[in-house]
Design an enzyme around this catalytic site. Structure first.
Site, short mmCIF file in Angstrom:
data_model
loop_
_atom_site.label_atom_id
_atom_site.label_comp_id
_atom_site.label_asym_id
_atom_site.label_seq_id
_atom_site.Cartn_x
_atom_site.Cartn_y
_atom_site.Cartn_z
CG LEU A 281 23.30 6.10 22.22
CD1 LEU A 281 24.54 6.62 22.93
CD2 LEU A 281 22.05 6.51 22.98
N GLY A 282 22.92 6.30 17.58
CA GLY A 282 23.01 6.97 16.29
C GLY A 282 23.88 6.16 15.34
N GLY B 216 28.25 7.08 8.36
CA GLY B 216 29.05 6.35 7.40
C GLY B 216 30.07 5.43 8.04
CG PHE B 217 31.01 6.19 12.12
CD1 PHE B 217 30.64 5.38 13.16
CD2 PHE B 217 30.39 7.42 11.97
CE1 PHE B 217 29.65 5.78 14.05
CE2 PHE B 217 29.40 7.82 12.85
CZ PHE B 217 29.03 7.00 13.89
N GLY B 218 29.63 3.63 10.99
CA GLY B 218 29.06 2.51 11.73
C GLY B 218 27.98 3.00 12.68
CB VAL C 69 27.14 5.89 18.58
CG1 VAL C 69 27.50 6.23 20.02
CG2 VAL C 69 28.13 6.55 17.62
CG ASP D 234 29.88 16.34 9.36
OD1 ASP D 234 29.13 17.03 8.64
OD2 ASP D 234 29.62 15.17 9.70
#
Length: 602
Positions: A287-288, A291-293, A295, A408
């Site tokens: 889905l998106g 920077g974290f990884g 979804v 953010d």
């Protein structure tokens, strides 16, 4: 003097009685809902004030919001709720509440939002709900109400969103309700659709408007713009070296140790359970990403759709910090316009968070990435998104203890549920703020184009940095464009804020509006949203409004006064600059200084 102290004593006693009455009403509500002490642990009858209770929001000493969605309550609605006469928001959606709506709900004269969708409520809708003068949102969908829609609903002059879908209602729909911006009466036995000139569900995209600007906009030059332009040039060079990547530039300077937290009553998912739900984390289900990884969209064994956030490089202290922060903050903040966390999964090598799947994805997707066969995000929905997002941020800043800074705020982090209601998500960068401590930090975190100038230059973040990001998001809603985009023509500005100011200066207001709207918008609403955006993005954080002030301005209160005040301050500053110019350079050089102003009515 004696009269003065008598007045003070009476005021104190009135405050005590009000608090006592509210506490008793809420405790009776807890008992009627069959809520356990595990679900509402600090709802204690022996406490003087309920303003410290979880999921209760107060203004001063009066209860203004009660948000108890998705708790699985099986009881009934207490008539004592009608004693909460200052209540503005009551959210009890996605439970298993039975019985009817007490007629005493008609006493909630301050109520602006009533959400009881997806319960097991029965009986007729009480006519007393038509006596709520401030009601704006009414959602009774997915229940078992019968009878007709009360004629008294015709008197709900503030109503802009009504959803009565999927009940057992019959009869005629009051004509006034077809004039509401968003309505849904489908899934009933009501007289609409083929047997009526009106549809059972609103098509708000058809509500068009005029294009002639009626409101002038005065623009002041700000020191932050120069810094932003410099940053834009640097980003331009960087991006060209990166082969014109279209992804947003994310800034994250690592550091800062966060305390570990307990996961409480969140559901712990097994790794295998989420692996199956996402089809082994298939790329087709992405889905998106950030920077974290990534979804992923998933479907659990009980057919619930979820969004699974999978963190990469979990051995990194920064990733672990982000994971723990998101769990902590999202468990503290519970509000209908904030994304709720369903559960989590941790293994020695994996960190995953599980959220409800948002049927309509993000605002950014609906503005810029939607497919040709998908509907455009219409203007009425954009207005509701602006208001819902503002309410969510207001809750974070002013009703959480300690308060929370999101850090953010952007269209990509505002999600849309099945009813296109705004839900603020992605708390990976958010920060708890102890009001006794300084808000200065050495970290700059966020997305370029949305970061406030003082945050870039000093590293100091506050709730006013969120206000700045929100102002940029309003411009995204108006224009449909990215906050920063190097693919714009050379004559246009890289930064959206500067582009909007330039077009306003040139009197090209209509050029600002998203072309995908196909002229279906009200120019007065556009001017209102732009004015609020400009107030939110002022260079000085002290001059920006609070989110509660933004909410009021969106609801039609206080914008004219605030805007006029800003115009006067702008004019005063311009006079001062002209005088300084004369002192330094003489009269002949005055022609080189130009004020930036749009002519027109105010």
């Amino acid at each position: 003097m004696k009269l003065f102290f008598t007045f003070i004593l009476l005021a104190y006693l009135d405050s005590y009685v009000t608090s006592d009455s509210q506490r008793d009403a809420l405790f009776d509500m807890k008992l009627s809902l069959n809520a356990s002490d595990n679900q509402l642990p600090n709802w204690k009858q022996n406490q003087v004030s309920p303003c410290t209770w979880n999921f209760v929001t107060c203004s001063g000493n009066v209860v203004t919001e009660v948000t108890l969605a998705s708790f699985g309550f099986t009881g009934t609605l207490s008539p004592r709720i009608g004693d909460l006469t200052y209540l503005q928001v009551l959210s009890l959606q996605n439970n298993n509440i039975t019985g009817g709506i007490p007629k005493e709900f008609g006493n909630l004269l301050s109520l602006t939002e009533l959400s009881l969708e997806n319960n097991r409520l029965t009986g007729q809708i009480p006519t007393s709900l038509g006596d709520l003068p401030k009601l704006q949102i009414l959602d009774l969908s997915k229940n078992n109400f019968s009878g007709s829609i009360p004629d008294s609903f015709s008197g709900l002059s503030k109503l802009n969103n009504i959803n009565l879908a999927f009940n057992n209602l019959a009869g005629q729909i009051p004509d006034r309700l077809f004039q509401v911006v968003k309505y849904n009466f489908s899934g009933n036995h009501l007289n609409c659709g083929e047997n009526s000139s009106n549809s059972c569900e609103s098509n708000v995209a058809d509500h068009g408007g005029t294009h002639k600007s009626k409101v002038g906009v005065v623009l002041g030059s700000t020191g932050g713009v120069i810094g932003f332009l410099t940053m834009g040039i640097l980003l331009l060079l960087w991006k060209r070296n990166r082969m014109h990547s279209k992804r947003e530039i994310f800034v994250d300077v690592p550091g800062e140790d966060d305390r570990k937290i307990a996961f409480g009553q969140l559901k712990r998912f097994a790794w295998r359970e989420l692996q199956i739900a996402t089809d082994d984390f298939n790329e087709r289900n992405v889905l998106g990403h950030g920077g974290f990884g990534k979804v992923y969209k998933g479907v659990l064994a009980d057919n619930r759709k979820v969004a699974v956030k999978r963190f990469t490089d979990v051995e990194s202290s920064g990733r672990e910090t982000t994971f723990l922060r998101e769990v902590e903050l999202i468990s503290v903040a519970v509000h209908r316009n904030l994304l709720r966390l369903i559960g989590f999964c941790t293994t020695p090598t994996e960190r995953l968070l599980v959220y409800p799947f948002m049927e309509n994805l993000s605002v950014a997707y609906r503005l810029r990435e939607f497919k040709p066969n998908e509907p455009v995000l219409d203007w009425a929905t954009r207005k509701l998104v602006a208001l819902g997002t503002a309410r969510g941020l207001e809750y974070l800043h002013e009703h959480c203890n300690p308060k929370i800074i999101h850090r953010d705020v952007k269209a990509a982090n505002v999600l849309l549920d099945e009813n296109f209601e705004a839900v603020v998500g992605d708390f990976g960068l958010a920060k708890l703020v102890d009001v006794k401590m300084t808000s200065v930090t050495t970290k700059v975190r966020g997305t370029m184009g949305h970061i406030a100038p003082e945050y870039l230059s000093t590293g100091k973040s506050s709730e006013k940095t969120d206000v700045f990001g929100y102002g940029i998001m309003l411009l995204e809603l108006v224009t449909g464009q990215r906050a920063i985009d190097i693919s714009r023509p050379e004559e246009d500005d890289v930064l959206l804020l500067d582009l909007v100011k330039k077009l306003l200066k040139e009197g090209r207001v209509e050029s600002i509006v998203d072309r995908n709207l196909s002229n279906n918008y009200e120019i007065e609403d556009v001017n209102t949203m732009i004015q609020i955006a400009l107030l939110c993005t002022q260079a000085s954080p002290e001059q920006r409004p609070t989110m509660s002030e933004v909410v009021r301005m969106l609801e039609g209160e206080g914008l004219a006064e605030r805007w006029e005040e800003w115009q006067h301050e702008f004019a005063r500053k311009q006079d001062h600059d002209r005088m300084q110019w004369r002192v330094n350079w003489g009269e002949d050089s005055m022609s080189h200084q130009e004020a930036i102003e749009l002519s027109g009515g105010r």
